[in-house]
Design a protein around this motif. Structure first.
Motif, PDB file in Angstrom:
ATOM      1  N   ASN A  20       0.824  -1.208   0.000  1.00 28.18           N
ATOM      2  CA  ASN A  20       0.000   0.000   0.000  1.00 28.18           C
ATOM      3  C   ASN A  20       0.861   1.263   0.000  1.00 28.18           C
ATOM      4  OD1 ASN A  20      -2.755   1.214   0.273  1.00 28.18           O
ATOM      5  ND2 ASN A  20      -1.790   2.071   2.102  1.00 28.18           N
ATOM      6  N   ALA A  21       2.011   1.205   0.659  1.00 29.34           N
ATOM      7  CA  ALA A  21       2.902   2.365   0.759  1.00 29.34           C
ATOM      8  C   ALA A  21       3.850   2.492  -0.431  1.00 29.34           C
ATOM      9  CB  ALA A  21       3.707   2.281   2.050  1.00 29.34           C
ATOM     10  N   ALA A  22       3.922   1.459  -1.269  1.00 28.49           N
ATOM     11  CA  ALA A  22       4.880   1.433  -2.373  1.00 28.49           C
ATOM     12  C   ALA A  22       4.373   2.211  -3.584  1.00 28.49           C
ATOM     13  CB  ALA A  22       5.165  -0.010  -2.790  1.00 28.49           C
ATOM     14  N   SER A  23       5.321   2.686  -4.376  1.00 29.36           N
ATOM     15  CA  SER A  23       5.005   3.342  -5.634  1.00 29.36           C
ATOM     16  C   SER A  23       4.282   2.349  -6.540  1.00 29.36           C
ATOM     17  CB  SER A  23       6.303   3.810  -6.297  1.00 29.36           C
ATOM     18  OG  SER A  23       6.048   4.335  -7.566  1.00 29.36           O
ATOM     19  N   ALA A  24       3.180   2.770  -7.097  1.00 31.67           N
ATOM     20  CA  ALA A  24       2.358   1.926  -7.977  1.00 31.67           C
ATOM     21  C   ALA A  24       1.869   0.658  -7.261  1.00 31.67           C
ATOM     22  CB  ALA A  24       3.088   1.566  -9.265  1.00 31.67           C
ATOM     23  N   TYR A  25       1.923   0.660  -5.920  1.00 31.76           N
ATOM     24  CA  TYR A  25       1.442  -0.469  -5.110  1.00 31.76           C
ATOM     25  C   TYR A  25       2.125  -1.784  -5.460  1.00 31.76           C
ATOM     26  CZ  TYR A  25      -2.197   2.982  -4.273  1.00 31.76           C
ATOM     27  OH  TYR A  25      -2.872   4.141  -3.972  1.00 31.76           O
ATOM     28  N   THR A  26       3.379  -1.708  -5.933  1.00 34.97           N
ATOM     29  CA  THR A  26       4.096  -2.893  -6.409  1.00 34.97           C
ATOM     30  C   THR A  26       5.491  -2.949  -5.815  1.00 34.97           C
ATOM     31  OG1 THR A  26       2.880  -2.836  -8.508  1.00 34.97           O
ATOM     32  CG2 THR A  26       4.935  -4.077  -8.487  1.00 34.97           C
ATOM     33  N   LEU A  27       5.911  -4.156  -5.412  1.00 26.97           N
ATOM     34  CA  LEU A  27       7.275  -4.371  -4.925  1.00 26.97           C
ATOM     35  C   LEU A  27       7.834  -5.687  -5.461  1.00 26.97           C
ATOM     36  CD1 LEU A  27       7.021  -3.312  -1.164  1.00 26.97           C
ATOM     37  CD2 LEU A  27       8.353  -2.173  -2.946  1.00 26.97           C
ATOM     38  N   HIS A  28       9.135  -5.727  -5.623  1.00 30.81           N
ATOM     39  CA  HIS A  28       9.903  -6.911  -5.992  1.00 30.81           C
ATOM     40  C   HIS A  28      10.071  -7.763  -4.734  1.00 30.81           C
ATOM     41  CE1 HIS A  28      13.592  -9.163  -6.884  1.00 30.81           C
ATOM     42  NE2 HIS A  28      13.328  -8.945  -8.154  1.00 30.81           N
ATOM     43  N   GLU A  29      10.147  -9.065  -4.881  1.00 32.28           N
ATOM     44  CA  GLU A  29      10.236  -9.947  -3.726  1.00 32.28           C
ATOM     45  C   GLU A  29      11.450  -9.650  -2.842  1.00 32.28           C
ATOM     46  OE1 GLU A  29      11.132 -14.185  -4.338  1.00 32.28           O
ATOM     47  OE2 GLU A  29      11.804 -13.666  -6.345  1.00 32.28           O
ATOM     48  N   LEU A  30      12.579  -9.259  -3.426  1.00 29.57           N
ATOM     49  CA  LEU A  30      13.756  -8.954  -2.608  1.00 29.57           C
ATOM     50  C   LEU A  30      13.532  -7.696  -1.772  1.00 29.57           C
ATOM     51  CD1 LEU A  30      16.684  -9.773  -5.066  1.00 29.57           C
ATOM     52  CD2 LEU A  30      15.800 -11.144  -3.165  1.00 29.57           C
ATOM     53  N   GLY A  79      -6.202  -3.735  -0.425  1.00 23.93           N
ATOM     54  CA  GLY A  79      -6.177  -2.427   0.204  1.00 23.93           C
ATOM     55  C   GLY A  79      -7.221  -2.322   1.306  1.00 23.93           C
ATOM     56  N   ASP A  80      -8.403  -2.865   1.055  1.00 24.84           N
ATOM     57  CA  ASP A  80      -9.457  -2.863   2.075  1.00 24.84           C
ATOM     58  C   ASP A  80      -9.036  -3.673   3.298  1.00 24.84           C
ATOM     59  OD1 ASP A  80     -11.067  -1.299   0.477  1.00 24.84           O
ATOM     60  OD2 ASP A  80     -12.376  -2.956  -0.149  1.00 24.84           O
ATOM     61  N   VAL A  81      -8.403  -4.820   3.077  1.00 19.15           N
ATOM     62  CA  VAL A  81      -7.981  -5.677   4.187  1.00 19.15           C
ATOM     63  C   VAL A  81      -6.889  -4.996   5.003  1.00 19.15           C
ATOM     64  CG1 VAL A  81      -6.872  -7.878   4.785  1.00 19.15           C
ATOM     65  CG2 VAL A  81      -8.705  -7.814   3.074  1.00 19.15           C
ATOM     66  N   GLN A  82      -5.912  -4.376   4.346  1.00 18.63           N
ATOM     67  CA  GLN A  82      -4.827  -3.755   5.099  1.00 18.63           C
ATOM     68  C   GLN A  82      -5.293  -2.532   5.879  1.00 18.63           C
ATOM     69  OE1 GLN A  82      -2.751  -0.740   4.589  1.00 18.63           O
ATOM     70  NE2 GLN A  82      -4.260   0.007   3.132  1.00 18.63           N
TER      71      GLN A  82
END
Length: 97
Positions: A20-30, A79-82
């Motif tokens: 939710n806090a990430a740019s474009a709501y996306t992060l790499h696993e690492l 997003g609703d769950v978090q």
């Protein structure tokens, strides 16, 4: 609830909050793995990938694996769950602010 289930539920909530806090709501696993560790929630690659797959099956994230590298993107349901607006068994509820 046993300790492992408790930790898994909280790790899944933290993953949703990080997305939710990430740019474009996306992060790499690492990136997810490193930030989880910084939050005191160390997870093996297998644990993280299992969580991402489970969250994907619940419709909370879109987990993609182009060329064997995992990326996760938060969905509207995730997003609703978090935020605590919806509940999903297996994901901890956020603490009230």
């Amino acid at each position: 609830m046993d300790y492992n289930a408790f930790m898994t539920a909280h790790r899944r909530l933290t993953i949703l909050q990080l997305l939710n806090a990430a740019s474009a709501y996306t992060l790499h696993e690492l990136d997810l793995k490193n930030v989880l560790a910084a939050h005191g929630q160390v997870a093996s690659t297998d644990q993280l990938r299992s969580d991402l797959q489970w969250l994907h099956e619940q419709g909370l994230v879109l987990a993609k694996q182009p060329d064997g590298v995992w990326f996760a993107t938060l969905t509207a349901r995730g997003g609703d769950v978090q935020q605590g607006l919806s509940t999903v068994p297996g994901v901890a509820r956020p603490e009230p602010i």
